[in-house]
Design an enzyme around this catalytic site. Sequence first.
Site, PDB file in Angstrom:
ATOM      1  N   ILE A  13      43.499  35.522  42.653  1.00 26.96           N
ATOM      2  CA  ILE A  13      43.405  36.576  44.102  1.00 26.96           C
ATOM      3  C   ILE A  13      42.386  36.393  44.799  1.00 26.96           C
ATOM      4  CG2 ILE A  13      43.009  38.458  42.868  1.00 26.96           C
ATOM      5  CD1 ILE A  13      45.903  37.802  45.260  1.00 26.96           C
ATOM      6  N   SER A  35      30.993  37.394  37.959  1.00 26.62           N
ATOM      7  CA  SER A  35      31.896  36.782  37.031  1.00 26.62           C
ATOM      8  C   SER A  35      31.258  36.272  35.835  1.00 26.62           C
ATOM      9  CB  SER A  35      32.708  35.876  38.124  1.00 26.62           C
ATOM     10  OG  SER A  35      33.448  35.075  36.982  1.00 26.62           O
ATOM     11  N   ARG A  36      31.804  36.241  34.884  1.00 29.46           N
ATOM     12  CA  ARG A  36      31.110  35.624  33.622  1.00 29.46           C
ATOM     13  C   ARG A  36      31.844  34.013  33.526  1.00 29.46           C
ATOM     14  NH1 ARG A  36      33.836  39.422  29.087  1.00 29.46           N
ATOM     15  NH2 ARG A  36      35.454  39.317  30.751  1.00 29.46           N
ATOM     16  N   LYS A  89      45.227  46.278  43.780  1.00 28.43           N
ATOM     17  CA  LYS A  89      46.477  46.933  43.078  1.00 28.43           C
ATOM     18  C   LYS A  89      46.838  46.021  41.776  1.00 28.43           C
ATOM     19  CE  LYS A  89      49.763  44.712  43.039  1.00 28.43           C
ATOM     20  NZ  LYS A  89      50.177  43.217  42.321  1.00 28.43           N
ATOM     21  N   ASP A 167      53.798  44.183  37.790  1.00 29.55           N
ATOM     22  CA  ASP A 167      52.409  43.648  38.716  1.00 29.55           C
ATOM     23  C   ASP A 167      53.086  43.355  39.949  1.00 29.55           C
ATOM     24  OD1 ASP A 167      49.636  42.983  38.757  1.00 29.55           O
ATOM     25  OD2 ASP A 167      50.752  40.946  39.304  1.00 29.55           O
TER      26      ASP A 167
END
Lengths: 320, 320
Positions: A13, A35-36, A89, A167
């Site tokens: 996303i 971000s890992r 969201k 979702d």
Amino acid sequence: MSMKIALVGIGKIAIDQHIPAINSSREWELAATVSRHGGIEDIENFADIQTMLDARPDIECVSLCLPPVPRFDYAVAALKAGRHVILEKPPGATVSECRTLEAMALDGGVTIYATWHSREAAQVDLARDWLRDKKLNSLRIIWKEDVRRWHPGQKWIWEAGGLGVFDPGINAFSILTKILPVPVHVTSAELRFPENCETPIAADIAFAHPSGAPVTAEFDFLEEGTQTWSMIIDTSGGELLLEEGGAKLTINGVEQADSTALAETEDGSNPLLGGEYTRLYARMANLVKAAQSEMDLSPFMHVSDCFLLGKRVTVAPFHE
Amino acid sequence: MSMKIALVGIGKIAIDQHIPAINSSREWELAATVSRHGGIEDIENFADIQTMLDARPDIECVSLCLPPVPRFDYAVAALKAGRHVILEKPPGATVSECRTLEAMALDGGVTIYATWHSREAAQVDLARDWLRDKKLNSLRIIWKEDVRRWHPGQKWIWEAGGLGVFDPGINAFSILTKILPVPVHVTSAELRFPENCETPIAADIAFAHPSGAPVTAEFDFLEEGTQTWSMIIDTSGGELLLEEGGAKLTINGVEQADSTALAETEDGSNPLLGGEYTRLYARMANLVKAAQSEMDLSPFMHVSDCFLLGKRVTVAPFHE
């Protein structure tokens, strides 16, 4: 003057929607990622949020695109560091934690914005305006998509707190709560859980409307072929048909002209979502300037209510 | 001058608690009942609420002791007729419908009160006051009772929306949200559903506390013998033990004197609940006089959050 923003969680996303929306905005500058699993070219990436917050006091705003369960701790870190926060969201794993974040933002004098991208779909406002003075006869939500196509490899969606078919379903609820002039509430729900998953793969929901008009929703995560994100709304003024997740509006058989600029859909990664995220970031800029927050949890509340009073039915296991 | 009140739903809780509490109050006069199964001696009974509302404009207040699922329609009828409304816990079948009722009461200029009887247990306020300046190390809720003893024949408790073990469990959450000086939120839950029931019979829940202190709850509806409604709270100032649903308080091994009048427990039907309902009706009288409402939904929100993100485990069927 653009404001610097950090994007946390560089998944599908973020890449499909958030980054193009931020890059197309004059009000925002993507200044860092967290971000890992690595970031994107030419943008400083941090493996953890606290390091980013400590290293980059120039970044005023943090946008969280993580799955709902881990999101709370990231939001708390950002708020404690005095940064504005944008939440994808659903805004969290529980409604209570969202209320806590809202209170923290208020105390800290920063903005928090629980976004609902589907509310920004091109024709949603027009649908809301048309419905305002109509008497409702019935409303039917049909939200059926192929989870394998839209959520590849997203294991979290099947884990407790991942919401499963809710979702996408929460997007329908976010439109419903925007376009109806009166509140509704869930009266019954059937939730179908695959025997190897902790969240439902399909659901049938009934709402009570003050007029007594039937309001229903059908969610399915196994729809192949044509994907359906529609609302069929019968009223005293005729039929309103809202399709493609709010992008297409037909009233009494006549398709309505798109009320938003076509230019906004140029990223083209997903025509159904085009422009929605551009508008979310524009709204966030306005909220920050006005020193306001927006935390409408009603779509999440309806999801929570479905789980609270839903009947649980076990169905065939799901395999990606 | 006492206010006239109608009691709707003449089941176990009405007879054990509401009627004695109303009868012992100088501020309230039980003027009517609404029940399809017959009322009580010397009090006018109506088979349906609308008939009562039409026939008895002198009744200012309606107290609803129905199961949560049907309660909304009764509350709407009473509010539309301009009456004040008292809601038994839980205040409804969904959180959204409670918000709708709250808005209706505000619009109509009447009082609505979502009661939490356990918050009125004798030692809860003392526990709250003592905890105010302590650092929390851990908090453990143990809420284990025998459903066959306390809920005989209450089939609705096992039907979708009936909450199962969360029907007593929400009492623990109502105390938790009163005594803790900071908000917590559920981070995980395991809900155990009997294979023939739509609601859980047992649950293990974990909350996040801002300090990182572990906060947990264990609910069980199959506890025979000793019944346990306890909270064990370890703090920087030592151990607080709240037992018997809030009626007994021990701090660092010393049992604290009951801070409330013993006279309030004289109805004696259930020593654990003695006085709680008297205080609820006294509070309602004050709210009406002040033209205020009280609708703290945080205990219900935590229950809803447990269902939202809880793992579901199927266990042996339940037979009364």
